[in-house]
Design a protein around this motif. Structure first.
Motif, PDB file in Angstrom:
ATOM      1  N   GLN A  16     -11.699  24.231  -9.456  1.00 42.94           N
ATOM      2  CA  GLN A  16     -10.788  23.802 -10.517  1.00 42.94           C
ATOM      3  C   GLN A  16      -9.418  23.468  -9.950  1.00 42.94           C
ATOM      4  O   GLN A  16      -8.777  22.488 -10.356  1.00 42.94           O
ATOM      5  N   ARG A  17      -8.957  24.267  -9.013  1.00 35.89           N
ATOM      6  CA  ARG A  17      -7.643  24.016  -8.414  1.00 35.89           C
ATOM      7  C   ARG A  17      -7.658  22.749  -7.571  1.00 35.89           C
ATOM      8  O   ARG A  17      -6.690  21.977  -7.564  1.00 35.89           O
ATOM      9  N   PHE A  18      -8.770  22.510  -6.871  1.00 39.52           N
ATOM     10  CA  PHE A  18      -8.892  21.277  -6.095  1.00 39.52           C
ATOM     11  C   PHE A  18      -8.887  20.067  -7.032  1.00 39.52           C
ATOM     12  O   PHE A  18      -8.203  19.070  -6.788  1.00 39.52           O
ATOM     13  N   ARG A  19      -9.639  20.155  -8.119  1.00 38.73           N
ATOM     14  CA  ARG A  19      -9.740  19.040  -9.062  1.00 38.73           C
ATOM     15  C   ARG A  19      -8.375  18.735  -9.689  1.00 38.73           C
ATOM     16  O   ARG A  19      -8.015  17.577  -9.895  1.00 38.73           O
ATOM     17  N   ALA A  20      -7.604  19.786  -9.980  1.00 36.88           N
ATOM     18  CA  ALA A  20      -6.278  19.588 -10.567  1.00 36.88           C
ATOM     19  C   ALA A  20      -5.360  18.831  -9.602  1.00 36.88           C
ATOM     20  O   ALA A  20      -4.594  17.949 -10.016  1.00 36.88           O
ATOM     21  N   LEU A  21      -5.437  19.171  -8.321  1.00 43.37           N
ATOM     22  CA  LEU A  21      -4.656  18.442  -7.322  1.00 43.37           C
ATOM     23  C   LEU A  21      -5.105  16.984  -7.237  1.00 43.37           C
ATOM     24  O   LEU A  21      -4.288  16.069  -7.092  1.00 43.37           O
ATOM     25  N   LEU A  22      -6.396  16.767  -7.343  1.00 40.46           N
ATOM     26  CA  LEU A  22      -6.955  15.423  -7.219  1.00 40.46           C
ATOM     27  C   LEU A  22      -6.584  14.545  -8.414  1.00 40.46           C
ATOM     28  O   LEU A  22      -6.506  13.321  -8.284  1.00 40.46           O
ATOM     29  N   GLU A  23      -6.343  15.154  -9.562  1.00 37.97           N
ATOM     30  CA  GLU A  23      -6.017  14.389 -10.763  1.00 37.97           C
ATOM     31  C   GLU A  23      -4.557  13.948 -10.803  1.00 37.97           C
ATOM     32  O   GLU A  23      -4.182  13.157 -11.665  1.00 37.97           O
ATOM     33  N   VAL A 158     -16.163  20.616  -6.276  1.00 32.20           N
ATOM     34  CA  VAL A 158     -16.093  19.159  -6.338  1.00 32.20           C
ATOM     35  C   VAL A 158     -17.063  18.578  -5.306  1.00 32.20           C
ATOM     36  O   VAL A 158     -17.043  18.975  -4.138  1.00 32.20           O
ATOM     37  N   ILE A 159     -17.902  17.642  -5.742  1.00 28.98           N
ATOM     38  CA  ILE A 159     -18.938  17.059  -4.879  1.00 28.98           C
ATOM     39  C   ILE A 159     -18.504  15.651  -4.455  1.00 28.98           C
ATOM     40  O   ILE A 159     -18.313  14.771  -5.298  1.00 28.98           O
ATOM     41  N   ILE A 160     -18.363  15.448  -3.156  1.00 31.43           N
ATOM     42  CA  ILE A 160     -17.966  14.149  -2.605  1.00 31.43           C
ATOM     43  C   ILE A 160     -19.116  13.612  -1.760  1.00 31.43           C
ATOM     44  O   ILE A 160     -19.606  14.313  -0.871  1.00 31.43           O
ATOM     45  N   ALA A 161     -19.550  12.409  -2.072  1.00 33.32           N
ATOM     46  CA  ALA A 161     -20.639  11.783  -1.321  1.00 33.32           C
ATOM     47  C   ALA A 161     -20.057  10.859  -0.261  1.00 33.32           C
ATOM     48  O   ALA A 161     -19.268   9.960  -0.578  1.00 33.32           O
ATOM     49  N   ARG A 162     -20.448  11.093   0.975  1.00 33.31           N
ATOM     50  CA  ARG A 162     -19.999  10.244   2.082  1.00 33.31           C
ATOM     51  C   ARG A 162     -21.105   9.266   2.436  1.00 33.31           C
ATOM     52  O   ARG A 162     -22.276   9.648   2.546  1.00 33.31           O
ATOM     53  N   THR A 163     -20.708   8.010   2.632  1.00 33.07           N
ATOM     54  CA  THR A 163     -21.676   7.038   3.128  1.00 33.07           C
ATOM     55  C   THR A 163     -21.218   6.466   4.456  1.00 33.07           C
ATOM     56  O   THR A 163     -20.059   6.076   4.618  1.00 33.07           O
ATOM     57  N   ASP A 164     -22.134   6.441   5.409  1.00 34.84           N
ATOM     58  CA  ASP A 164     -21.880   5.882   6.737  1.00 34.84           C
ATOM     59  C   ASP A 164     -22.466   4.482   6.866  1.00 34.84           C
ATOM     60  O   ASP A 164     -22.656   3.982   7.965  1.00 34.84           O
ATOM     61  N   ALA A 165     -22.725   3.841   5.734  1.00 35.14           N
ATOM     62  CA  ALA A 165     -23.481   2.590   5.740  1.00 35.14           C
ATOM     63  C   ALA A 165     -22.680   1.373   6.179  1.00 35.14           C
ATOM     64  O   ALA A 165     -23.272   0.353   6.541  1.00 35.14           O
ATOM     65  N   ALA A 166     -21.362   1.436   6.142  1.00 39.60           N
ATOM     66  CA  ALA A 166     -20.570   0.237   6.430  1.00 39.60           C
ATOM     67  C   ALA A 166     -20.878  -0.331   7.810  1.00 39.60           C
ATOM     68  O   ALA A 166     -20.904  -1.555   7.992  1.00 39.60           O
ATOM     69  N   ALA A 167     -21.135   0.548   8.792  1.00 32.30           N
ATOM     70  CA  ALA A 167     -21.366   0.077  10.161  1.00 32.30           C
ATOM     71  C   ALA A 167     -22.648  -0.739  10.295  1.00 32.30           C
ATOM     72  O   ALA A 167     -22.713  -1.693  11.084  1.00 32.30           O
ATOM     73  N   SER A 168     -23.683  -0.389   9.535  1.00 32.13           N
ATOM     74  CA  SER A 168     -24.973  -1.070   9.693  1.00 32.13           C
ATOM     75  C   SER A 168     -25.364  -1.942   8.503  1.00 32.13           C
ATOM     76  O   SER A 168     -26.118  -2.896   8.658  1.00 32.13           O
TER      77      SER A 168
END
Length: 306
Positions: A16-23, A158-168
């Motif tokens: 919750q504290r992370f989300r508040a900072l992100l908002e 908080v769930i963050i999805a990382r994609t490494d697809a840009a390179a390929s």
């Protein structure tokens, strides 16, 4: 005063504290801090959230960043960082340490250890640093299933999805994957290893309203940009993941070389944090005051003459 002995422990969960900072409208700046002492120093410098890099944790253990560390290894690091500084931390979850059930276990373990956010990446094991060549990508649907599992397991993380697809797969492939991951339940997207300002801007333009994370690592594929430049490009978060490890490792190299060369540390003293400064950082006196049976320590002000 360190949170381990303070009366003002945070009431709200770290997520919750992370989300508040992100908002907030301004970009959320997170320096790498995977050790308790680093967390305290980052907090002292004024940072409100931290990043815990898998590469930094691996290297601290003398291991390469190939997905070799475990959920328990990372949880141990989370506990000391959270205990020391009380700040919400974004934690590198690599590929989730397995498939959907493993991801759910990871999410619960990290959240119980005190993490505020985690990011998952769409690589296959053995994973690589996002700025290296020949990364092997997971099927996008398999990654989406991991994101969905993380969303189901979390309480406030908080769930963050990382994609490494840009390179390929280029920006088109990275955007398509990101949209799939958002549909699966990701709260934010981390496009890894973009190589130009134009790529950062295009990705952000094609992700309107989405919280985006930028990675400002050194010696990688991304040119140097400041936090304000990333914010202007449309990014909500920025990390400097391994910077503190690089600086510390170089300093240790120089220290050991000096001892070997000079027969002691006398020529390196001006490079050191003093005992008094260290005790102030870790709030030694506050710990000592907890136990009335301890005698107040007198810190030597200078080294004695010979």
């Amino acid at each position: 005063m360190p949170y381990v002995i303070a009366d003002d422990l945070p009431d709200a969960p770290a997520g919750q504290r992370f989300r508040a900072l992100l908002e907030r409208p301004q970009i959320l700046r997170m320096p790498g801090a995977h050790l308790g002492i680093a967390a305290l120093l980052a907090k002292k410098a004024g940072f409100e959230a931290l990043y815990m890099s898998g590469a930094a944790m691996s290297a601290t253990m003398g291991l390469p960043d190939l997905g070799m560390i475990t959920v328990d290894d990372v949880s141990w690091h989370i506990r000391q960082v959270v205990r020391a500084a009380g700040l919400p931390a974004l934690v590198d979850g690599d590929t989730g340490y397995g498939e959907a059930l493993n991801v759910m276990h990871m999410v619960r373990a990290f959240e119980e250890a005190g993490a505020g956010a985690v990011h998952l990446e769409d690589q296959l094991l053995p994973k690589k640093c996002g700025h290296l060549n020949d990364k092997k990508l997971a099927d996008a649907r398999d990654m989406a299933a991991k994101v969905a599992a993380a969303r189901r397991a979390r309480r406030s993380l908080v769930i963050i999805a990382r994609t490494d697809a840009a390179a390929s797969e280029g920006i088109d492939g990275a955007v398509a994957r990101a949209k799939l991951y958002l549909e699966a339940g990701a709260d934010a997207i981390f496009p890894e290893a973009l190589t130009t300002a134009e790529m950062f801007r295009e990705f952000a333009a094609r992700m309107p309203g989405v919280k985006l994370l930028a990675n400002m690592t050194e010696f990688g594929r991304t040119p140097f940009f400041t936090d304000q430049e990333f914010e202007a490009m449309g990014y909500s978060m920025v990390i400097w993941p391994v910077s503190q490890l690089r600086v510390a490792a170089r300093s240790m190299e120089e220290l050991y070389a000096a001892i070997n060369r000079d027969g002691g540390t006398h020529r390196m003293v001006d490079r050191m944090q003093t005992r008094a400064e260290l005790y102030q950082t870790i709030d030694y006196a506050a710990y000592e005051a907890l136990d009335s049976t301890l005698i107040r320590t007198v810190v030597p002000e200078a080294m004695p003459g010979r």
